[in-house]
Structure formats: structure tokens, C-alpha cells
Design a protein around this motif. Structure first.
Motif, PDB file in Angstrom:
ATOM      1  N   ARG A 135       6.936  11.470  -4.209  1.00 46.78           N
ATOM      2  CA  ARG A 135       5.770  12.348  -4.103  1.00 46.78           C
ATOM      3  C   ARG A 135       5.592  12.817  -2.669  1.00 46.78           C
ATOM      4  O   ARG A 135       5.289  13.972  -2.414  1.00 46.78           O
ATOM      5  N   GLU A 136       5.727  11.862  -1.734  1.00 47.65           N
ATOM      6  CA  GLU A 136       5.529  12.179  -0.329  1.00 47.65           C
ATOM      7  C   GLU A 136       6.405  11.275   0.523  1.00 47.65           C
ATOM      8  O   GLU A 136       6.790  10.184   0.116  1.00 47.65           O
ATOM      9  N   GLU A 137       6.692  11.750   1.737  1.00 40.24           N
ATOM     10  CA  GLU A 137       7.497  11.003   2.696  1.00 40.24           C
ATOM     11  C   GLU A 137       6.930  11.262   4.089  1.00 40.24           C
ATOM     12  O   GLU A 137       6.694  12.407   4.462  1.00 40.24           O
ATOM     13  N   PHE A 138       6.675  10.191   4.834  1.00 45.70           N
ATOM     14  CA  PHE A 138       6.101  10.304   6.163  1.00 45.70           C
ATOM     15  C   PHE A 138       7.005   9.587   7.158  1.00 45.70           C
ATOM     16  O   PHE A 138       7.375   8.442   6.945  1.00 45.70           O
ATOM     17  N   THR A 139       7.339  10.255   8.245  1.00 46.05           N
ATOM     18  CA  THR A 139       8.136   9.661   9.320  1.00 46.05           C
ATOM     19  C   THR A 139       7.178   9.211  10.412  1.00 46.05           C
ATOM     20  O   THR A 139       6.264   9.947  10.796  1.00 46.05           O
ATOM     21  N   LYS A 165      16.040   4.985  15.625  1.00 41.72           N
ATOM     22  CA  LYS A 165      15.624   5.509  14.319  1.00 41.72           C
ATOM     23  C   LYS A 165      14.113   5.382  14.187  1.00 41.72           C
ATOM     24  O   LYS A 165      13.462   4.711  14.966  1.00 41.72           O
ATOM     25  N   SER A 166      13.579   5.994  13.170  1.00 38.87           N
ATOM     26  CA  SER A 166      12.152   5.889  12.877  1.00 38.87           C
ATOM     27  C   SER A 166      11.974   5.292  11.491  1.00 38.87           C
ATOM     28  O   SER A 166      12.802   5.497  10.606  1.00 38.87           O
ATOM     29  N   ALA A 167      10.873   4.584  11.322  1.00 39.16           N
ATOM     30  CA  ALA A 167      10.543   4.068  10.001  1.00 39.16           C
ATOM     31  C   ALA A 167       9.973   5.214   9.165  1.00 39.16           C
ATOM     32  O   ALA A 167       9.493   6.211   9.694  1.00 39.16           O
ATOM     33  N   GLU A 168      10.028   5.042   7.861  1.00 35.98           N
ATOM     34  CA  GLU A 168       9.484   6.038   6.938  1.00 35.98           C
ATOM     35  C   GLU A 168       8.591   5.347   5.933  1.00 35.98           C
ATOM     36  O   GLU A 168       8.896   4.255   5.479  1.00 35.98           O
ATOM     37  N   VAL A 228       6.303   2.473  -0.332  1.00 33.83           N
ATOM     38  CA  VAL A 228       7.490   1.751   0.127  1.00 33.83           C
ATOM     39  C   VAL A 228       7.676   2.033   1.611  1.00 33.83           C
ATOM     40  O   VAL A 228       7.616   3.183   2.048  1.00 33.83           O
ATOM     41  N   LEU A 229       7.907   0.983   2.387  1.00 34.18           N
ATOM     42  CA  LEU A 229       8.231   1.134   3.801  1.00 34.18           C
ATOM     43  C   LEU A 229       9.742   1.018   3.948  1.00 34.18           C
ATOM     44  O   LEU A 229      10.345   0.042   3.493  1.00 34.18           O
ATOM     45  N   HIS A 230      10.354   2.017   4.579  1.00 35.77           N
ATOM     46  CA  HIS A 230      11.795   2.025   4.818  1.00 35.77           C
ATOM     47  C   HIS A 230      12.035   1.919   6.314  1.00 35.77           C
ATOM     48  O   HIS A 230      11.568   2.752   7.082  1.00 35.77           O
ATOM     49  N   GLU A 231      12.733   0.861   6.726  1.00 36.90           N
ATOM     50  CA  GLU A 231      13.100   0.679   8.122  1.00 36.90           C
ATOM     51  C   GLU A 231      14.604   0.507   8.202  1.00 36.90           C
ATOM     52  O   GLU A 231      15.150  -0.453   7.669  1.00 36.90           O
ATOM     53  N   ASP A 232      15.282   1.440   8.848  1.00 36.49           N
ATOM     54  CA  ASP A 232      16.732   1.378   9.018  1.00 36.49           C
ATOM     55  C   ASP A 232      17.024   1.006  10.456  1.00 36.49           C
ATOM     56  O   ASP A 232      17.020   1.847  11.350  1.00 36.49           O
ATOM     57  N   SER A 233      17.248  -0.261  10.700  1.00 38.42           N
ATOM     58  CA  SER A 233      17.552  -0.719  12.058  1.00 38.42           C
ATOM     59  C   SER A 233      19.037  -1.017  12.228  1.00 38.42           C
ATOM     60  O   SER A 233      19.433  -1.694  13.165  1.00 38.42           O
ATOM     61  N   SER A 234      19.870  -0.502  11.320  1.00 38.71           N
ATOM     62  CA  SER A 234      21.306  -0.787  11.374  1.00 38.71           C
ATOM     63  C   SER A 234      21.956  -0.241  12.637  1.00 38.71           C
ATOM     64  O   SER A 234      22.819  -0.892  13.220  1.00 38.71           O
ATOM     65  N   GLU A 270       0.136  15.183  10.670  1.00 38.83           N
ATOM     66  CA  GLU A 270       0.485  15.047   9.256  1.00 38.83           C
ATOM     67  C   GLU A 270       0.042  13.691   8.725  1.00 38.83           C
ATOM     68  O   GLU A 270      -0.488  13.581   7.618  1.00 38.83           O
ATOM     69  N   ALA A 271       0.224  12.638   9.516  1.00 39.31           N
ATOM     70  CA  ALA A 271      -0.179  11.293   9.093  1.00 39.31           C
ATOM     71  C   ALA A 271      -1.685  11.201   8.929  1.00 39.31           C
ATOM     72  O   ALA A 271      -2.183  10.679   7.931  1.00 39.31           O
ATOM     73  N   LEU A 272      -2.426  11.722   9.897  1.00 40.46           N
ATOM     74  CA  LEU A 272      -3.886  11.642   9.826  1.00 40.46           C
ATOM     75  C   LEU A 272      -4.452  12.518   8.711  1.00 40.46           C
ATOM     76  O   LEU A 272      -5.413  12.133   8.042  1.00 40.46           O
ATOM     77  N   GLU A 273      -3.844  13.683   8.485  1.00 44.79           N
ATOM     78  CA  GLU A 273      -4.272  14.536   7.370  1.00 44.79           C
ATOM     79  C   GLU A 273      -4.013  13.844   6.035  1.00 44.79           C
ATOM     80  O   GLU A 273      -4.817  13.952   5.099  1.00 44.79           O
ATOM     81  N   ALA A 274      -2.915  13.113   5.941  1.00 48.08           N
ATOM     82  CA  ALA A 274      -2.607  12.384   4.706  1.00 48.08           C
ATOM     83  C   ALA A 274      -3.643  11.300   4.439  1.00 48.08           C
ATOM     84  O   ALA A 274      -4.051  11.088   3.303  1.00 48.08           O
ATOM     85  N   VAL A 275      -4.092  10.617   5.498  1.00 50.00           N
ATOM     86  CA  VAL A 275      -5.121   9.586   5.322  1.00 50.00           C
ATOM     87  C   VAL A 275      -6.391  10.220   4.759  1.00 50.00           C
ATOM     88  O   VAL A 275      -6.979   9.711   3.800  1.00 50.00           O
ATOM     89  N   GLU A 276      -6.796  11.354   5.326  1.00 47.88           N
ATOM     90  CA  GLU A 276      -8.013  12.025   4.856  1.00 47.88           C
ATOM     91  C   GLU A 276      -7.860  12.532   3.429  1.00 47.88           C
ATOM     92  O   GLU A 276      -8.798  12.486   2.641  1.00 47.88           O
TER      93      GLU A 276
END
Length: 185
Positions: free
Chosen positions: A22-26, A46-49, A59-65, A99-105
Motif C-alpha cells: 500500500r505504501e513505502e517510506f524511506t 543504506k536506509s531502512a524502509e 513491516v520494517l526492512h533494514e538491509d545492513s548487508s 512525506e513521513a510527517l504527512e503520512a502520520v497526519e
């Protein structure tokens, strides 16, 4: 369809389709004096998503490879954890903070403007109500509460629970006619 496996925390594994999100946030980044680091993960390369699945799970995705030779990991988050992640990500100064703050609202419109430590007092047990009692009845209630070494409010809550549970006998006509009872003559 690409099924991404996610541990459930109870020894079982769940999954979601990463092509039907539905949505994806970096996450955003902040300068630490030497490097840009993710405000939530602390990762540098890298950044978490944060992902919202088709079924409405976070779901929290963290790619630290490529960073720590660590895992490419996924884990479920609760709504509250996702909201906090987005609010924290909205504090970065590099990346999609707005984008993150707008998503919270948008996703949590009832989140208060401010949240912090309590200003003191007791935790609420329910909505406060205002009830007027005749003075003589109030004196009897206070005396009974004092005898049981409890507060007026606690005594009234107990009396109401007992009455509703049927463990209290109905009042007699004479008791109902006592001055100040409000039900008799």
C-alpha cells in the motif's frame, strides 16, 4: 508475486507480497559530524524502509548487508511502532521528512499535538461524572468509606459494581423514604 518471509516472533513465519504494498517510506538521514546516518536505523550506506502491506500490516526492512556485513532483515511492527518510526523519520534533514510527517497526519488523524510525561495525579479510570448528593447521604457515604479506609470515589465504584452484580440487597421502602434519598416522600 514476490513473497518476503517475516518471523512472527513465536517461532512461526509470516509473509507478504512486496509487489502489492500500500505504501513505502524511506527513512530520512541526519548529519552526525562525519556521515549521513539514518535517523531510525543509524545506518550510513543504506536506509531502512517502513512498508505497509496490502493487508494493512507494518513491516520494517533494514538491509545492513553492505554496511556491517549484517542481515537483510524484515520484522513486523505494531501501529504504534510504525507511527513512532514515521514521526522520528520526519525529524531528519535529508530525505523525505515531509512525506513521513504527512503520512502520520493522514494515517493517524487523532494523534495529539503533544505527548509527554504526566503532569501528575492519578491515571484516569474512566470519564469523570458530576453527581449531586443530599448532604446527609454524602455524610453517610464518607463515613462508610472512612470505615473501610478507602476514598469516596472507590467506595462509590464498589457500591455501584455490587449493585449491578446483584450482590447488594434492594433497599426497603423505609430506606427509600429516608430524608434526602431522592426517591421517597
Amino acid at each position: 508475486m514476490t513473497r518476503i518471509m517475516v518471523p512472527n516472533g513465536d517461532g512461526t513465519t509470516g509473509w507478504f507480497d512486496d509487489e502489492r504494498l500500500r505504501e513505502e517510506f524511506t527513512e530520512t538521514s541526519v548529519w552526525d559530524g562525519n556521515n549521513w546516518r539514518g535517523v531510525c536505523s543509524g545506518m550510513q550506506i543504506k536506509s531502512a524502509e517502513l512498508l505497509l502491506t496490502a493487508e494493512g500490516r507494518w513491516v520494517l526492512h533494514e538491509d545492513s548487508s553492505s554496511e556491517f556485513n549484517g542481515p537483510d532483515s524484515y520484522r513486523w511492527l505494531t501501529d504504534d511502532e510504525a507511527r513512532v518510526w514515521l514521526m522520528k523519520s520526519g525529524t531528519g534533514n535529508r530525505g523525505p521528512a515531509d512525506e513521513a510527517l504527512e503520512a502520520v497526519e493522514r494515517l493517524w488523524p487523532d494523534v495529539p499535538e503533544e505527548s509527554g510525561p504526566s503532569e501528575g495525579g492519578r491515571p484516569a479510570v474512566g470519564p469523570a461524572i458530576s453527581v449531586a448528593y443530599p448532604e446527609d447521604l454524602l455524610q453517610r457515604i464518607d463515613a462508610a468509606a472512612a470505615k473501610e479506609e478507602t476514598s469516596r470515589a472507590a467506595w462509590l465504584q464498589t457500591a455501584a459494581r455490587e449493585k449491578l452484580a446483584g450482590s447488594h440487597r434492594p433497599c426497603t421502602a423505609a430506606e427509600a423514604d429516608e430524608p434526602g434519598s431522592g426517591s421517597g416522600g
